[in-house]
Design a protein around this motif. Sequence first.
Motif, short mmCIF file in Angstrom:
data_model
loop_
_atom_site.label_atom_id
_atom_site.label_comp_id
_atom_site.label_asym_id
_atom_site.label_seq_id
_atom_site.Cartn_x
_atom_site.Cartn_y
_atom_site.Cartn_z
N ALA A 1 -17.19 22.46 -67.58
CA ALA A 1 -17.12 23.74 -68.28
C ALA A 1 -16.87 23.54 -69.77
O ALA A 1 -17.54 24.14 -70.62
CB ALA A 1 -16.04 24.62 -67.66
N TRP A 2 -15.89 22.70 -70.09
CA TRP A 2 -15.55 22.48 -71.50
C TRP A 2 -16.71 21.83 -72.26
O TRP A 2 -17.10 22.28 -73.35
CB TRP A 2 -14.30 21.62 -71.64
CG TRP A 2 -13.91 21.46 -73.08
CD1 TRP A 2 -14.40 20.56 -73.98
CD2 TRP A 2 -12.98 22.28 -73.79
NE1 TRP A 2 -13.83 20.76 -75.20
CE2 TRP A 2 -12.97 21.81 -75.13
CE3 TRP A 2 -12.16 23.35 -73.44
CZ2 TRP A 2 -12.16 22.37 -76.11
CZ3 TRP A 2 -11.36 23.92 -74.41
CH2 TRP A 2 -11.36 23.43 -75.73
N LEU B 1 -19.74 24.23 -72.75
CA LEU B 1 -19.50 25.31 -73.71
C LEU B 1 -19.33 24.82 -75.13
O LEU B 1 -19.94 25.37 -76.07
CB LEU B 1 -18.25 26.09 -73.30
CG LEU B 1 -18.32 26.98 -72.06
CD1 LEU B 1 -16.94 27.50 -71.72
CD2 LEU B 1 -19.30 28.13 -72.25
N VAL C 1 -19.94 26.89 -78.58
CA VAL C 1 -19.59 28.31 -78.50
C VAL C 1 -18.51 28.65 -79.54
O VAL C 1 -17.55 27.90 -79.72
CB VAL C 1 -19.10 28.66 -77.08
CG1 VAL C 1 -18.47 30.04 -77.05
CG2 VAL C 1 -20.25 28.57 -76.10
N VAL D 1 -21.91 34.84 -74.30
CA VAL D 1 -22.22 33.73 -73.40
C VAL D 1 -22.52 34.28 -72.02
O VAL D 1 -21.71 35.03 -71.46
CB VAL D 1 -21.05 32.74 -73.32
CG1 VAL D 1 -21.38 31.58 -72.39
CG2 VAL D 1 -20.68 32.23 -74.71
N ILE E 1 -22.94 33.22 -68.17
CA ILE E 1 -22.57 32.11 -67.30
C ILE E 1 -23.09 32.39 -65.90
O ILE E 1 -22.63 33.32 -65.23
CB ILE E 1 -21.05 31.91 -67.27
CG1 ILE E 1 -20.54 31.59 -68.68
CG2 ILE E 1 -20.67 30.80 -66.29
CD1 ILE E 1 -19.03 31.62 -68.81
N ALA F 1 -15.48 28.10 -66.79
CA ALA F 1 -16.23 28.38 -68.02
C ALA F 1 -15.99 29.81 -68.49
O ALA F 1 -15.85 30.07 -69.69
CB ALA F 1 -17.71 28.12 -67.80
N ALA G 1 -14.43 30.46 -72.14
CA ALA G 1 -15.23 31.18 -73.13
C ALA G 1 -14.52 32.45 -73.58
O ALA G 1 -14.53 32.79 -74.78
CB ALA G 1 -16.60 31.53 -72.54
N VAL H 1 -18.26 37.50 -72.61
CA VAL H 1 -18.72 36.77 -71.43
C VAL H 1 -19.44 37.69 -70.47
O VAL H 1 -18.91 38.74 -70.07
CB VAL H 1 -17.53 36.10 -70.72
CG1 VAL H 1 -18.00 35.37 -69.46
CG2 VAL H 1 -16.80 35.15 -71.65
N VAL I 1 -25.70 32.01 -75.81
CA VAL I 1 -25.63 30.83 -74.95
C VAL I 1 -25.83 31.24 -73.50
O VAL I 1 -25.24 32.23 -73.04
CB VAL I 1 -24.26 30.11 -75.09
CG1 VAL I 1 -24.14 28.98 -74.07
CG2 VAL I 1 -24.07 29.58 -76.50
N PHE J 1 -25.20 29.37 -69.87
CA PHE J 1 -24.65 28.19 -69.20
C PHE J 1 -25.07 28.29 -67.74
O PHE J 1 -24.61 29.15 -67.00
CB PHE J 1 -23.13 28.18 -69.33
CG PHE J 1 -22.47 26.89 -68.92
CD1 PHE J 1 -23.10 25.95 -68.12
CD2 PHE J 1 -21.18 26.61 -69.33
CE1 PHE J 1 -22.50 24.77 -67.75
CE2 PHE J 1 -20.54 25.43 -68.96
CZ PHE J 1 -21.20 24.51 -68.17
#
Length: 306
Positions: free
Chosen positions: A133-134, A137, A143, A149, A151, A162, A166, A173, A209, A211
């Motif tokens: 996750a880290w 992102l 990010v 974002v 996800i 995540a 985020a 998110v 983004v 993910f």
Amino acid sequence: MKAIVVRDRDAATRGLTLTDLPHPHAAENDVIVRVHAAGFTRGELDWPGTWSDRAGRDRTPSVPGHEVSGVVAELGYGTTGLTVGQRVFGLTDWTRDGSLAEYVAVEARNLAPLPADVDHASAAALPISGLTAWQGLFDHAHVMTGQTVLIHGAAGGVGSLAAQLAREAGARVVGTGRSADRETVLALGAHAFLDLETDRLEDADQVDVVFDVIGGDILDRSAALVRGGGTLVTITRPPSVRPEDGRAIFFVVEPDRARLTDLAQRLRDGRLGVRIGEVRPLSEAAAVFAPGRRVPGRSIIRVTED
């Protein structure tokens, strides 16, 4: 020692069996960890490292499991930074026997100290999901506060972490998942939820983004959701469709002791939570990961009582 092994690639999780194996040997810069809790990912039975070593030689029967939490039992020659009796957690090596065993040999650099007030089951659920996750992102998608974002699979092991990370970073998110995941994803801090069973992905607003942890058609269709200058990042396969005027990145998680230490501190502070569905003994590992069986949250194997 007791361990879960796999011998037949075609058998998948049906081939998990409990057996006796010799105690592992600590190579240079290794530690032997007495395993208290272990995490296992069904997909790892498709990874080449499960079946062959770094030289490409067959290494079955092999012990799966790449997330471990336990206590250092022995130090290999030249090992520094850890001590016998110390609580640790982290990633086991991809091409060596893993954590579904009473003891495992691990490169010391892949492990981080585990605070006394973090339980082993929670720690075993953190390494792959938390680092993935880290890194997805922040190391790959970069990010920043104010970005949006999306996800995919936001109720899952990687996605749930995540979403929390985020949100804490100041991003808006949007989480996706099945209808039953809606309340879970929103409770994790997502600002909005996209139901992949009933909503059209193409109707979603563009984001900075995406993910992805799902892959397949969802990954390909997600490229169109990324606005100019944005990033599509995935852990499933190299993307075949790229965002227009954007980046598409596939990555594999890497060990990081400093980041594991940071994630454990976030867990202690209550800034991060792991979703654990059940904790079962080593003898029941094969049943826990049987095909078609689903439990909300991560399934963790308890090997030794805390």
